[in-house]
Design a protein around this motif. Structure first.
Motif, mmCIF file in Angstrom:
data_model
loop_
_atom_site.group_PDB
_atom_site.id
_atom_site.type_symbol
_atom_site.label_atom_id
_atom_site.label_comp_id
_atom_site.label_asym_id
_atom_site.label_seq_id
_atom_site.Cartn_x
_atom_site.Cartn_y
_atom_site.Cartn_z
ATOM 1 N N TYR A 1 -3.559 -3.989 9.931
ATOM 2 C CA TYR A 1 -2.579 -4.558 9.004
ATOM 3 C C TYR A 1 -1.201 -4.097 9.422
ATOM 4 C CZ TYR A 1 -6.529 -5.495 5.944
ATOM 5 O OH TYR A 1 -7.694 -5.954 5.436
ATOM 6 N N SER B 1 -9.975 -3.705 10.903
ATOM 7 C CA SER B 1 -8.923 -4.716 10.794
ATOM 8 C C SER B 1 -7.588 -4.002 10.843
ATOM 9 C CB SER B 1 -9.011 -5.443 9.455
ATOM 10 O OG SER B 1 -10.069 -6.344 9.474
ATOM 11 N N TYR C 1 -7.610 3.412 4.332
ATOM 12 C CA TYR C 1 -6.630 3.045 5.351
ATOM 13 C C TYR C 1 -6.302 4.251 6.186
ATOM 14 C CZ TYR C 1 -5.362 -0.806 2.272
ATOM 15 O OH TYR C 1 -5.367 -1.899 1.491
ATOM 16 N N PRO D 1 -7.879 -4.925 1.507
ATOM 17 C CA PRO D 1 -8.889 -5.130 2.543
ATOM 18 C C PRO D 1 -10.223 -5.481 1.879
ATOM 19 C CG PRO D 1 -8.542 -2.818 2.190
ATOM 20 C CD PRO D 1 -7.604 -3.520 1.274
ATOM 21 N N TYR E 1 3.609 -8.798 5.289
ATOM 22 C CA TYR E 1 2.487 -8.227 6.035
ATOM 23 C C TYR E 1 1.744 -9.271 6.842
ATOM 24 C CZ TYR E 1 -0.846 -10.040 2.591
ATOM 25 O OH TYR E 1 -1.583 -10.853 1.799
ATOM 26 N N ASP E 2 0.956 -8.768 7.796
ATOM 27 C CA ASP E 2 0.143 -9.635 8.640
ATOM 28 C C ASP E 2 -1.123 -8.847 8.982
ATOM 29 O OD1 ASP E 2 -0.524 -11.862 10.117
ATOM 30 O OD2 ASP E 2 0.366 -11.104 11.955
ATOM 31 N N THR E 3 -2.182 -9.550 9.362
ATOM 32 C CA THR E 3 -3.405 -8.847 9.696
ATOM 33 C C THR E 3 -4.032 -9.466 10.937
ATOM 34 O OG1 THR E 3 -5.582 -8.206 8.911
ATOM 35 C CG2 THR E 3 -4.724 -10.279 8.071
ATOM 36 N N TRP F 1 2.605 -3.946 7.909
ATOM 37 C CA TRP F 1 3.136 -4.036 6.552
ATOM 38 C C TRP F 1 4.526 -3.406 6.476
ATOM 39 C CZ3 TRP F 1 2.200 0.276 2.630
ATOM 40 C CH2 TRP F 1 2.701 -0.061 1.366
#
Lengths: 184, 334
Positions: free
Chosen positions: B129, B127, B110, B104, B138-140, B131
């Motif tokens: 995440y 944000s 986190y 990040p 992963y995607d955000t 995972w």
């Protein structure tokens, strides 16, 4: 035994005779199918069991006459040795009186008596015959054998040649170390 | 993967020693993720088979070798541990240190919001995440700067972030304790503890009653959990005890049963928050400082292990190990 009285001697004899008669009746009712293995051995198999084999069902769909006639249903990819094992498995699992514990014990013993080669041969036969229960049991058993083994054991078990170069293999392991994978 | 009739594999001379790929596939589907990751290095064809998204979906859907792990993130200590809670805490093979494959912007704090199909939902500085620790996929989502009460979730089926209608959120949550802001997933439904007791079903809210005469006010905190396969309530009296209530019959208020009372006096930190239960029915949880705790079904302390020398911020959740990657396309499976 010799000291036993007349009455007790005849009693068990009678019941045995009755049992035998009962057996005869059930045998008459139970129809059979003739199966021929790849090594040309013919087996008379209870229809209730033979009909569990997808390959037999499929054969009868194409040529229904085989169920009544004396023609044997050919099993091209199953040797007699494997058919004997498959029948043993299905007769046990088909037996109404078998409890869950009996079946578990039976499965364990069944597996213990097979070496790795026989296990793979039996899987091929089960796949050809299309017998779902045994197929699932065998794939699950093989998975259990290899799940905690190292990569080299698995290659030997399946007769697989390692087609990675040593550099590729080292690079692969390095790349995947992040996931906490332990290779040996 | 349903086995159809016909199309059997023919046995050739060569296949006597090596099994056909179809059969290898069937065997691999029955292995746990841990073994599959290792066996990618058996040969190149196994690598491509195990890496295939269709294989990942079949493996997840067959589910015969599904395994659950505990994710134990301590961002300040830069420690990300995956723990097999069914093994002894003292066994060194029971945990693996992971590396995060994404960073990040600045902070490393986190928090875990939940897990589903092997994916963890993490939040860091607004944000989100998503995972999968097994595949690294992963995607955000874009950072959300406005501080509005909102519920956003990632739909794995639709493969995009979605937001719930704000007017659905008309209930206030119980306590400010952050844990209660994370929904507890049971029966495919998310549950939160609230002043009205709500559950989310098909994007709308219903409610479930707590045990009769259950007083939340006497407790330090209270958590919703899934323990021994049942919807559960953990009522914590800090420094004294933890009462475990199991809902034997889902949604039936009278079926709430106080099953275990854990006395925390033997836990070094005198704190125990249950997280999950093991296959043998033991309770597994955190000590709120440096380690993990295991208790038996009588509420007695079995094992305690510290992973860090000083108390640190950390987040935990249970996740199922899967090989699924993003984008998740359900059509690939059929």
């Amino acid at each position: 035994m010799a000291e036993e009285t007349e009455s007790t001697k005849t009693e068990p004899l009678k019941t045995a005779e009755e049992e035998f008669k009962k057996l005869e009746i059930t045998e008459e009712e139970e129809s059979e199918l003739k199966l021929e293995t790849s090594d040309h051995v013919t087996f008379m198999v209870e229809a209730s069991i033979a009909m569990k084999f997808g390959a037999v069902q499929q054969y009868l769909e194409v040529s229904p006459a085989a169920s009544a006639s004396a023609t044997a249903i050919p099993l091209h990819n199953v040797a007699s040795r494997e058919l004997i094992l498959i029948l043993e498995y299905y007769r046990m699992h088909d037996w109404v009186d078998a409890g869950e514990r009996d079946l578990k014990e039976f499965d364990e013993r069944f597996l213990k008596d097979l070496n790795y080669e026989e296990l793979k041969e039996l899987l091929l036969a089960a796949n050809y015959l299309n017998v779902e229960k045994l197929f699932n049991f065998l794939t699950k058993s093989i998975a259990n054998i290899i799940r905690n083994k190292d990569v080299e054991f698995v290659r030997t078990f399946f007769g697989i040649d390692n087609d990675y170069t040593p550099e590729e293999e080292a690079a692969y392991r390095e790349e995947n170390a992040w996931a906490g994978v332990k290779f040996v | 993967m349903k086995r159809g009739r016909g199309g059997r594999v023919r046995r050739g001379a060569k296949q006597k020693e090596s099994l056909a790929e179809e059969l290898i596939n069937e065997i691999l589907l029955r292995l746990p993720v841990k073994s599959l990751l290792r066996f990618k290095s058996v040969c190149k064809s196994w690598l491509s088979l195990i890496s295939d998204p269709r294989f990942a979906i079949s493996h997840y859907e067959l589910g015969v070798a599904s395994t659950e792990k505990l994710m134990y993130l301590a961002p300040r200590a830069r420690q990300y541990l995956s723990i097999d809670f069914n093994e002894s805490l003292h066994s060194n093979s029971a945990f693996a240190a992971l590396h995060l494959c994404f960073r990040p912007p600045k902070s490393f704090l986190y928090e875990i919001l939940g897990s589903c199909r092997g994916f963890l939902l993490l939040i860091c500085r607004q944000s989100l995440y998503l995972w999968n620790p097994c595949t690294g996929s992963y995607d955000t989502s874009q950072p959300q700067h406005e501080r509005v009460a909102r519920v956003e979730y990632f739909s794995l089926r639709a493969n995009k972030w979605k937001e719930l209608e704000p007017n659905l959120l008309c209930y206030r949550q119980f306590s400010n304790y952050r844990d209660n802001q994370v929904g507890c997933l049971f029966n495919g439904v998310l549950h939160w503890l609230a002043f009205r007791y709500d559950v989310l079903i098909n994007e709308c809210f219903r409610y479930i009653s707590l045990p009769l005469n259950f007083v939340l006010g006497n407790l330090s905190c209270c958590h919703l959990r899934v323990l021994r396969g049942l919807f559960s309530l953990c009522a914590v009296k800090r420094g004294v005890s933890v009462e475990i209530w199991l809902m034997e019959k889902y949604k039936v208020q009278s079926s709430w049963t106080k099953t275990i009372v854990v006395s925390v006096e033997n836990v070094p930190t005198r704190c125990f928050y249950p997280i999950c239960s093991t296959k043998t029915g033991d309770l597994f949880g955190i000590d709120l400082a440096t380690g993990l705790v295991k208790c038996n079904d009588k509420g007695q302390l079995q094992q305690h292990r510290s992973y860090f020398s000083t108390p640190t911020n950390y987040a935990v959740t249970v996740y199922e190990e899967t090989l699924l990657s993003l984008p998740y396309d359900s059509k690939q499976g059929s």
